[in-house]
Design an enzyme around this catalytic site. Structure first.
Site, short mmCIF file in Angstrom:
data_model
loop_
_atom_site.label_atom_id
_atom_site.label_comp_id
_atom_site.label_asym_id
_atom_site.label_seq_id
_atom_site.Cartn_x
_atom_site.Cartn_y
_atom_site.Cartn_z
N CYS A 64 0.86 -1.17 0.00
CA CYS A 64 0.00 0.00 0.00
C CYS A 64 0.90 1.22 0.00
O CYS A 64 2.11 1.10 0.19
CB CYS A 64 -0.84 0.05 1.27
SG CYS A 64 -1.98 -1.34 1.43
N GLY A 66 -0.60 0.22 -5.17
CA GLY A 66 -1.92 -0.37 -4.95
C GLY A 66 -2.95 0.27 -5.82
O GLY A 66 -3.07 1.50 -5.85
N ASN A 116 0.53 0.49 5.89
CA ASN A 116 1.21 -0.27 4.84
C ASN A 116 1.96 -1.39 5.54
O ASN A 116 2.83 -1.15 6.35
CB ASN A 116 2.18 0.67 4.10
CG ASN A 116 3.07 -0.05 3.10
OD1 ASN A 116 4.13 0.43 2.76
ND2 ASN A 116 2.65 -1.20 2.60
N GLY A 117 1.60 -2.63 5.22
CA GLY A 117 2.26 -3.77 5.84
C GLY A 117 1.27 -4.88 6.11
O GLY A 117 0.20 -4.92 5.50
N TYR A 134 11.62 -4.90 -7.03
CA TYR A 134 10.46 -4.76 -7.91
C TYR A 134 9.49 -3.66 -7.53
O TYR A 134 9.00 -2.92 -8.38
CB TYR A 134 9.69 -6.10 -7.94
CG TYR A 134 8.31 -5.99 -8.53
CD1 TYR A 134 8.13 -5.87 -9.91
CD2 TYR A 134 7.18 -6.00 -7.72
CE1 TYR A 134 6.86 -5.77 -10.46
CE2 TYR A 134 5.90 -5.89 -8.27
CZ TYR A 134 5.75 -5.77 -9.63
OH TYR A 134 4.50 -5.66 -10.17
P1 AMP Z 1 4.25 -14.43 -13.28
O1 AMP Z 1 3.61 -14.49 -14.61
O2 AMP Z 1 3.27 -14.88 -12.21
O3 AMP Z 1 5.52 -15.22 -13.21
O4 AMP Z 1 4.57 -12.91 -12.97
C1 AMP Z 1 5.83 -12.38 -13.13
C2 AMP Z 1 5.77 -10.88 -13.25
O5 AMP Z 1 5.05 -10.33 -12.16
C3 AMP Z 1 7.15 -10.27 -13.24
O6 AMP Z 1 7.33 -9.62 -14.48
C4 AMP Z 1 7.17 -9.26 -12.11
O7 AMP Z 1 7.56 -7.98 -12.59
C5 AMP Z 1 5.75 -9.21 -11.62
N1 AMP Z 1 5.64 -9.35 -10.16
C6 AMP Z 1 6.46 -9.94 -9.30
N2 AMP Z 1 5.99 -9.89 -8.04
C7 AMP Z 1 4.82 -9.23 -8.09
C8 AMP Z 1 3.86 -8.84 -7.13
N3 AMP Z 1 4.00 -9.16 -5.85
N4 AMP Z 1 2.80 -8.14 -7.56
C9 AMP Z 1 2.65 -7.83 -8.84
N5 AMP Z 1 3.51 -8.19 -9.80
C10 AMP Z 1 4.59 -8.88 -9.45
#
Ligand code: AMP
Length: 462
Positions: free
Chosen positions: A2, A28, A103-104, A245
């Site tokens: 968040c 978010g 946030n958390g 990320y």
């Molecule tokens: P996936 O298709 O499930 O392997 O999603 C991988 C992609 O999701 C990567 O390109 C990351 O940039 C992104 N990603 C990684 N962690 C998260 C997260 N917690 N929330 C949203 N996107 C994520």
């Protein structure tokens, strides 16, 4: 996951909060809200589901008057994605009005909730933030900072909090400092924000990060700092995935530039896992700084081989699997002129379920790439986060049950490598992995603030 913005003492507090929330929208997209305050008048609150720009029109912003404001963008970690869970929460207590944005994620939320229910509390939401509010309301300590201290002693997990009362704006970071929180200024007003990207947008200046385990109270008299717990030597455990990320690359966080940390991850990745290739491309936007680092260290030119449409949101965040599945095609398209006949290194920050990478490999081959080498600037994501990052259950994490080779086969890459855990820690300035200043539980399973009990775990709704 968040984002929060609090402003104390500005004639256009809610409007600045609204702008600040725009710069935290990546934290978010499910719901957002603002509470504004005038001295000695009831608070005004406006919340809704969706994006900041959709929730706040001219009328809503005009109603949110007063020199103090608190805003929040929400990405559900606990609690259903309903408006009732939208923050900031606002309650009337015996001591006046109180608004809270969190946030958390509290890991012992279910236990504390049950205990409070036995003591007569009635809950209206499924959110762990409401548990914090009840703990604050139950405390008999005269000062808000003492009530926060008492509440904090009963909860475990991650919390960066901003509270607004009639007389103060208060910022708190849990003793491990999992989630970020900054103190800044806009003119004469003080500001608390999750990321410095929000300060830049409202042309504020950075004062400093709130320290892990610190309570900062802002009143008309200025800023007062005190400790939440008296253990200044407890090591910080800031979330390394914020740097990998989650945060925006123009932010400065945990003592460093997010962009530079990602660039270094890419350089380290190139040194650890070189590839014979003609071009380095990124999975935009999150993979770009690491891809630039990979290109820099390897000498292979970086080119924009994938283009992201900015008119669709992050598909992972959408709760429905069906939406996520066609989302990749909606968002990413290949640039044939960059890819045709080329051996391509593709840099991304992480693989979660593997669905994105698998589709990307196909898109690249369809556009003429002759070899596709995937390089990931974080180690395999094997464990769910209980401290505020929205990750799927462990069985959905492809690296939890499969070796790197098996993941590579699934995504149909010619090769797949991840950065090592040591390499990642070095990229963010941790010289020894034996003494880390960052939480790496999503990669190692080392849950420093404990993992939730089965009961609490079941309550975490993704
Ligand atoms: P996936 O298709 O499930 O392997 O999603 C991988 C992609 O999701 C990567 O390109 C990351 O940039 C992104 N990603 C990684 N962690 C998260 C997260 N917690 N929330 C949203 N996107 C994520």
């Amino acid at each position: 996951m968040c984002g929060v913005v609090g402003i104390w003492g500005h004639p256009e507090a809610a409007k600045l909060t609204y702008l600040g929330l725009h710069a935290l929208q990546h934290r978010g997209q499910e719901a957002a809200g603002i509470v504004s305050a005038h001295p000695d008048q009831p608070f005004t609150r406006h919340v809704g589901r969706g994006l900041v720009s959709d929730i706040f029109g001219k009328d809503a912003l005009a109603r949110l008057d007063g020199p103090h404001a608190l805003g929040h963008v929400r990405y559900s970690t606990t609690g259903l994605s309903e408006t009732v869970n939208a923050q900031p929460f606002r309650v009337k207590t015996a001591r006046g009005e109180l608004a809270l944005a969190h946030n958390g994620n509290i890991v012992n939320e279910q236990e504390v909730r049950t205990d409070l229910e036995h003591r007569g509390s009635i809950f209206t939401t499924g959110s762990d933030t409401e548990v914090l509010l009840h703990l604050l309301a139950h405390s008999r300590a005269p000062r808000l900072a003492d009530r926060i201290r008492e509440a904090a002693a009963q909860v475990e997990g991650a919390y960066s909090l901003v509270l607004l009362t009639d007389s103060a704006l208060v910022g708190v970071r849990d003793p491990s400092g999992y989630r970020p929180l900054w103190l800044g200024r806009v003119g004469e007003a003080y500001v608390l924000v999750s990321e410095t990207s929000a300060l830049s947008l409202i042309e504020g200046i950075q004062i400093r990060e709130i320290e892990p385990g610190e309570i900062v109270t802002i009143t008309d008299k200025g800023v007062h700092s005190e400790r939440l717990v008296h253990d200044p030597n407890a090591p910080a455990q800031s979330c390394i995935f914020e740097l990998v990320y989650f945060s925006r690359p123009d932010s400065f966080m945990f003592g460093q530039s997010v962009y530079e940390a990602r660039f270094d991850m890419g350089r380290k990745l190139a040194a650890e896992s070189p590839a014979n290739a003609d071009v380095v491309i990124a999975v935009p936007d999150s993979g770009i700084p690491a891809a630039l680092g990979y290109a820099d260290a390897s000498g292979i030119p970086y080119k924009p081989g994938l283009i992201r449409s900015h008119y669709v949101g992050r598909t992972f965040i959408e709760p429905e699997q069906s939406i996520r599945n066609f989302g990749v095609k909606l968002k990413l398209s290949a640039v044939r002129a960059v890819l045709e006949g080329k051996r391509v290194v593709v840099v991304d920050d992480s693989i979660v379920r593997g669905t994105t990478s698998r589709k990307i490999v196909k898109i690249l081959r369809d556009a003429g790439a002759v070899e596709v080498h995937i390089r990931i600037s974080s180690p395999p994501s094997r464990f769910p986060c209980y401290y505020g990052i929205n990750t799927p259950t462990q069985k959905e994490l492809i690296a939890a049950k499969n070796s790197v080779e098996e993941v590579g086969d699934y995504i149909t890459a010619d090769s797949l490598s991840y950065i090592s855990l040591e390499g990642l820690h070095q990229s963010v300035g941790d010289l020894s992995i034996g003494d880390p200043h960052f939480c790496n539980a999503c990669f190692s399973g080392n849950y420093t603030a404990g993992a939730p009990t089965i009961r609490s775990r079941l309550a975490i709704v993704h």
